[in-house]
Design an enzyme around this catalytic site. Structure first.
Site, short mmCIF file in Angstrom:
data_model
loop_
_atom_site.label_atom_id
_atom_site.label_comp_id
_atom_site.label_asym_id
_atom_site.label_seq_id
_atom_site.Cartn_x
_atom_site.Cartn_y
_atom_site.Cartn_z
N ARG A 158 -3.67 -9.76 -20.13
CA ARG A 158 -4.63 -9.52 -21.21
C ARG A 158 -4.06 -8.62 -22.30
O ARG A 158 -4.62 -8.53 -23.39
CB ARG A 158 -5.96 -8.95 -20.67
CG ARG A 158 -5.86 -7.59 -20.07
CD ARG A 158 -7.15 -7.18 -19.40
NE ARG A 158 -8.20 -6.78 -20.35
CZ ARG A 158 -8.21 -5.64 -21.03
NH1 ARG A 158 -7.21 -4.79 -20.91
NH2 ARG A 158 -9.20 -5.35 -21.84
N GLU A 177 3.19 -7.03 8.43
CA GLU A 177 3.47 -5.60 8.25
C GLU A 177 4.42 -5.34 7.08
O GLU A 177 4.96 -4.25 6.93
CB GLU A 177 4.05 -5.01 9.54
CG GLU A 177 3.06 -4.94 10.68
CD GLU A 177 1.78 -4.17 10.32
OE1 GLU A 177 1.88 -2.99 9.95
OE2 GLU A 177 0.69 -4.78 10.39
N PRO A 200 0.84 -1.22 0.00
CA PRO A 200 0.00 0.00 0.00
C PRO A 200 0.86 1.26 0.00
O PRO A 200 0.38 2.35 -0.32
CB PRO A 200 -0.83 -0.12 1.28
CG PRO A 200 -0.16 -1.16 2.11
CD PRO A 200 0.64 -2.03 1.19
N ASP A 260 -10.30 0.00 -24.69
CA ASP A 260 -10.59 0.01 -23.26
C ASP A 260 -10.67 1.38 -22.66
O ASP A 260 -10.07 2.31 -23.17
CB ASP A 260 -9.43 -0.64 -22.51
CG ASP A 260 -9.52 -2.11 -22.55
OD1 ASP A 260 -10.62 -2.60 -22.71
OD2 ASP A 260 -8.46 -2.74 -22.41
#
Ligand code: ADE
Length: 241
Positions: free
Chosen positions: A156, A114, A87, A171
């Site tokens: 993809r 963590e 993150p 897209d």
């Protein structure tokens, strides 16, 4: 393309072998290996974590196990790009997916707890390109789901994986805008009609209509994307929408 994933939950990545990506693996377009990090432990408990220096909650993944695992998995003539989901990483975007799709080898290192002792990343960076990347501003329990997201977004884009390569070109994000709405038969469903222009056969009018809906949608849902479009991305018609 060859992709290796290191995780303490190899079974978590099983869905990558289903559906479209499963086909890509079967057809040899994608070579995917998922490794159990615990295979590189040497103690009876097969432990991979320890308490953090400086105190605080949670556990940190030990450097020795990761070091040996990466030495082995990243070996080879050309070092792979190492991707560490976190993150605290740089944002993973469609542009990142496009860049990764041009690599011959990617290695994903899934952290739990963590995170991984920072020296693992610093050491690897002495021998190969390393990216710490985040898939969004929220916190998952580990890197596995983030890796599934990234592998799917990259795979993809590999030549031959999508039946119709035009799908990737049209897209959302390919032109910096969100894609507009799509419709199929029947013409009227629950008193809702398909927009007339899409049934007109007028290709120029259809292209203009799609572009307008994409602009509208982007303006309402993601004004941040419009703000970062290069100047030449919008023509005179676009600016009038
Ligand atoms: N690990 C935990 N949360 C994550 C996130 N948002 N992106 C990538 N890896 C993560």
């Amino acid at each position: 393309m060859r992709i290796d994933v290191l995780t303490i939950f190899p079974e978590y990545l099983a869905p990558l072998r289903a559906a479209l990506l499963g086909k890509a693996i079967e057809r040899g377009l994608l070579d995917l290996t998922v490794h159990d990090l615990r295979d590189w432990t040497h103690d009876v408990h097969r432990s991979v974590d320890d308490s953090p220096y400086g105190g605080g909650p949670g556990m940190v993944m030990k450097p020795q196990v990761w070091g040996e695992a990466l030495d082995e998995v990243c070996a080879g003539e050309v070092p792979p790009r190492l991707v560490v989901p976190s993150p605290a990483g740089r944002p993973f975007t469609q542009e990142t997916a496009r860049q990764y799709a041009t690599e011959s080898r990617l290695v994903f290192a899934c952290g739990r707890y963590e995170g991984i002792d920072q020296r693992v990343i610093d050491d690897a960076a002495r021998r190969m390109p390393v990216d710490e990347v985040s898939i969004g501003d929220y916190v998952l329990v580990g890197g596995e789901v983030a890796v599934m997201v990234m592998v799917e977004a990259v795979a993809r884009l590999l030549p031959g994986v999508l039946g119709n390569p035009a799908s990737a070109e049209q897209d959302s994000f390919s032109d910096g805008l969100l894609e507009g709405p799509s419709y199929t038969r029947p013409e009227v469903w629950r008193e809702l009609a398909v927009p007339e222009v899409l049934r007109s056969g007028n290709h120029a009018a259809i292209a203009r209509w799609r572009r307008d809906r994409a602009l509208e949608r982007t303006f309402h849902r993601r004004p941040d994307l419009l703000a970062t479009l290069p100047d030449q991305a919008l023509d005179r018609h676009d600016r009038a929408v």
